[in-house]
Motif scaffolding. Structure first.
Motif, PDB file in Angstrom:
ATOM      1  N   THR A  66       0.708  -1.336  -0.199  1.00  0.00           N
ATOM      2  CA  THR A  66       0.087   0.038   0.032  1.00  0.00           C
ATOM      3  C   THR A  66       0.847   1.404  -0.270  1.00  0.00           C
ATOM      4  O   THR A  66       0.518   2.369  -0.755  1.00  0.00           O
ATOM      5  CB  THR A  66      -0.971   0.078   1.112  1.00  0.00           C
ATOM      6  OG1 THR A  66      -1.811  -1.180   1.149  1.00  0.00           O
ATOM      7  CG2 THR A  66      -1.840   1.215   1.335  1.00  0.00           C
ATOM      8  N   LEU A  96      -5.520   0.016  -3.043  1.00  0.00           N
ATOM      9  CA  LEU A  96      -6.066  -0.923  -2.439  1.00  0.00           C
ATOM     10  C   LEU A  96      -6.646  -2.190  -3.624  1.00  0.00           C
ATOM     11  O   LEU A  96      -7.295  -1.575  -4.656  1.00  0.00           O
ATOM     12  CB  LEU A  96      -7.418  -0.092  -1.884  1.00  0.00           C
ATOM     13  CG  LEU A  96      -7.026   0.745  -0.795  1.00  0.00           C
ATOM     14  CD1 LEU A  96      -8.207   1.554  -0.224  1.00  0.00           C
ATOM     15  CD2 LEU A  96      -6.435  -0.125   0.272  1.00  0.00           C
ATOM     16  N   THR A 127      -6.252  -5.717   3.630  1.00  0.00           N
ATOM     17  CA  THR A 127      -6.909  -4.583   2.715  1.00  0.00           C
ATOM     18  C   THR A 127      -7.996  -3.951   3.593  1.00  0.00           C
ATOM     19  O   THR A 127      -8.112  -2.946   3.357  1.00  0.00           O
ATOM     20  CB  THR A 127      -7.303  -5.504   1.458  1.00  0.00           C
ATOM     21  OG1 THR A 127      -6.249  -6.070   0.846  1.00  0.00           O
ATOM     22  CG2 THR A 127      -8.423  -4.605   0.532  1.00  0.00           C
ATOM     23  N   THR A 128      -8.703  -4.998   4.257  1.00  0.00           N
ATOM     24  CA  THR A 128      -9.767  -4.133   4.899  1.00  0.00           C
ATOM     25  C   THR A 128      -9.497  -3.007   5.911  1.00  0.00           C
ATOM     26  O   THR A 128      -9.976  -1.969   5.924  1.00  0.00           O
ATOM     27  CB  THR A 128     -10.874  -5.393   5.618  1.00  0.00           C
ATOM     28  OG1 THR A 128     -11.125  -6.244   4.695  1.00  0.00           O
ATOM     29  CG2 THR A 128     -11.721  -4.740   6.707  1.00  0.00           C
ATOM     30  N   LEU A 131      -8.523  -0.050   3.902  1.00  0.00           N
ATOM     31  CA  LEU A 131      -9.485   0.666   3.404  1.00  0.00           C
ATOM     32  C   LEU A 131     -10.197   1.416   4.546  1.00  0.00           C
ATOM     33  O   LEU A 131     -10.272   2.636   4.227  1.00  0.00           O
ATOM     34  CB  LEU A 131     -10.687  -0.452   2.827  1.00  0.00           C
ATOM     35  CG  LEU A 131     -12.008   0.161   2.491  1.00  0.00           C
ATOM     36  CD1 LEU A 131     -11.879   0.955   1.256  1.00  0.00           C
ATOM     37  CD2 LEU A 131     -12.906  -0.886   2.533  1.00  0.00           C
ATOM     38  N   GLY A 135      -7.533   4.459   3.230  1.00  0.00           N
ATOM     39  CA  GLY A 135      -8.375   4.752   2.088  1.00  0.00           C
ATOM     40  C   GLY A 135      -9.654   5.907   2.404  1.00  0.00           C
ATOM     41  O   GLY A 135      -9.820   6.759   1.484  1.00  0.00           O
ATOM     42  N   ALA A 259     -13.376   0.589  -2.917  1.00  0.00           N
ATOM     43  CA  ALA A 259     -12.438   1.797  -2.703  1.00  0.00           C
ATOM     44  C   ALA A 259     -12.910   2.963  -3.913  1.00  0.00           C
ATOM     45  O   ALA A 259     -13.219   4.100  -3.726  1.00  0.00           O
ATOM     46  CB  ALA A 259     -10.813   1.495  -3.069  1.00  0.00           C
TER      47      ALA A 259
END
Length: 296
Positions: A66, A96, A127-128, A131, A135, A259
């Motif tokens: 990331t 993402l 990833t979660t 985010l 994100g 995203a």
């Protein structure tokens, strides 16, 4: 991939048929995905996870890629003097990856079902988390000073609720064993693929798709350059790919639809965001098998 293409086409045809209503229908789908299906699926899939040192390494790999992708986006935007809206859109969507329904299917087909647990850990705890923190911060355009309003917006972000609920449930009881809760989790997880792809197809039909250097650079960073840097780093530190091969494959997944929804919700360039998702799917179908051969 055939299933994904089929639902994309259903969404595209539906979007073409109901162009005048697509904005209101899309807004409803956005809320269903981002506020209900995604939090429920996250909570259900996080709860059974048991931590180990290997899992920490897999999640760390997600954090590292990331950062790599975000740094590459910033360099590209500075070189081409991109405006803030485009830059923030790229910063939200490019780093993402679609490591859930797309990533799970790709990992199983390329590396085998034995690699699925590592892929799930990468998605749910990597990833979660990126985010709901990174994100959401990039989508709001947070500066160096984080305000109370920014923190409140993060706390209102429902996927974060799902992550916290799943983590607490896992620590206390090990999962959603109560039958209605279990059924809801299974249903939400299964529904993410068709609903997300139908929504993406409808948005592409309504807005069209961009073919610009912004999209090209974003897709190349997401599915080629970022994963290559991550693989090279792992090779230098560990000496082989075998210990985290599923995690490395997850670094090359196309941009995450959630995203793009977040970018649109925060008033960023929605057409660019959905173009990155659509073109990223095409690029990933070519790049992932080649990357899988490298990892093997």
């Amino acid at each position: 991939m055939v299933v994904i293409a089929a639902f994309l086409m259903i969404g595209f045809v539906a979007g073409r048929a109901g162009t005048t209503r697509v904005s209101s229908d899309s807004a409803l789908l956005d809320r269903v995905i981002l506020d209900w299906l995604l939090p429920a699926a996250i909570a259900y899939n996080v709860a059974p996870i048991r931590w180990s040192l290997h899992d920490v390494a897999v999640v760390g790999l997600c954090f590292v890629v990331t950062i790599i992708d975000a740094a590459l986006v910033l360099l590209a935007c500075r070189f081409w003097r991109t405006d803030d809206v485009v830059k923030n859109t790229l910063l939200v969507v490019v780093p993402l990856g679609n490591t859930a329904f797309f990533g799970f299917a790709a990992v199983v087909q390329i590396l085998g079902v034995k690699s699925l647990p590592e892929a799930i850990i990468y998605d749910q705890l990597g990833t979660t988390l990126m985010l709901v923190t990174y994100g959401n911060a990039m989508a709001r355009g947070m500066g160096t000073v984080v305000s109370c309003e920014d923190l409140y917006a993060v706390l209102k972000f429902r996927p974060l609720w799902g992550l916290l609920l799943g983590t607490v449930t896992g620590v206390l009881g090990g999962g959603f064993d109560w039958e209605p809760a279990h059924g809801l989790g299974v249903a939400a997880t299964a529904a993410l693929l068709p609903v997300s792809m139908i929504a993406l197809g409808a948005k592409v039909a309504a807005r069209g798709i961009l073919v610009t250097w912004h999209v090209a650079i974003g897709v190349i960073i997401r599915v080629v350059v970022g994963p290559a840097v991550a693989a090279f780093t792992v090779l230098l530190l560990i000496g082989n790919f075998r210990t985290v091969d599923a995690g490395l494959l997850q670094t090359a997944m196309p941009p995450m639809f959630g995203a793009a929804l977040l970018a649109e919700r925060r008033g960023l360039d929605a057409k660019l965001a959905y173009s990155l998702c659509g073109m990223g799917l095409v690029a990933a179908c070519v790049a992932l098998p080649l990357y899988g051969l490298l990892l093997k």
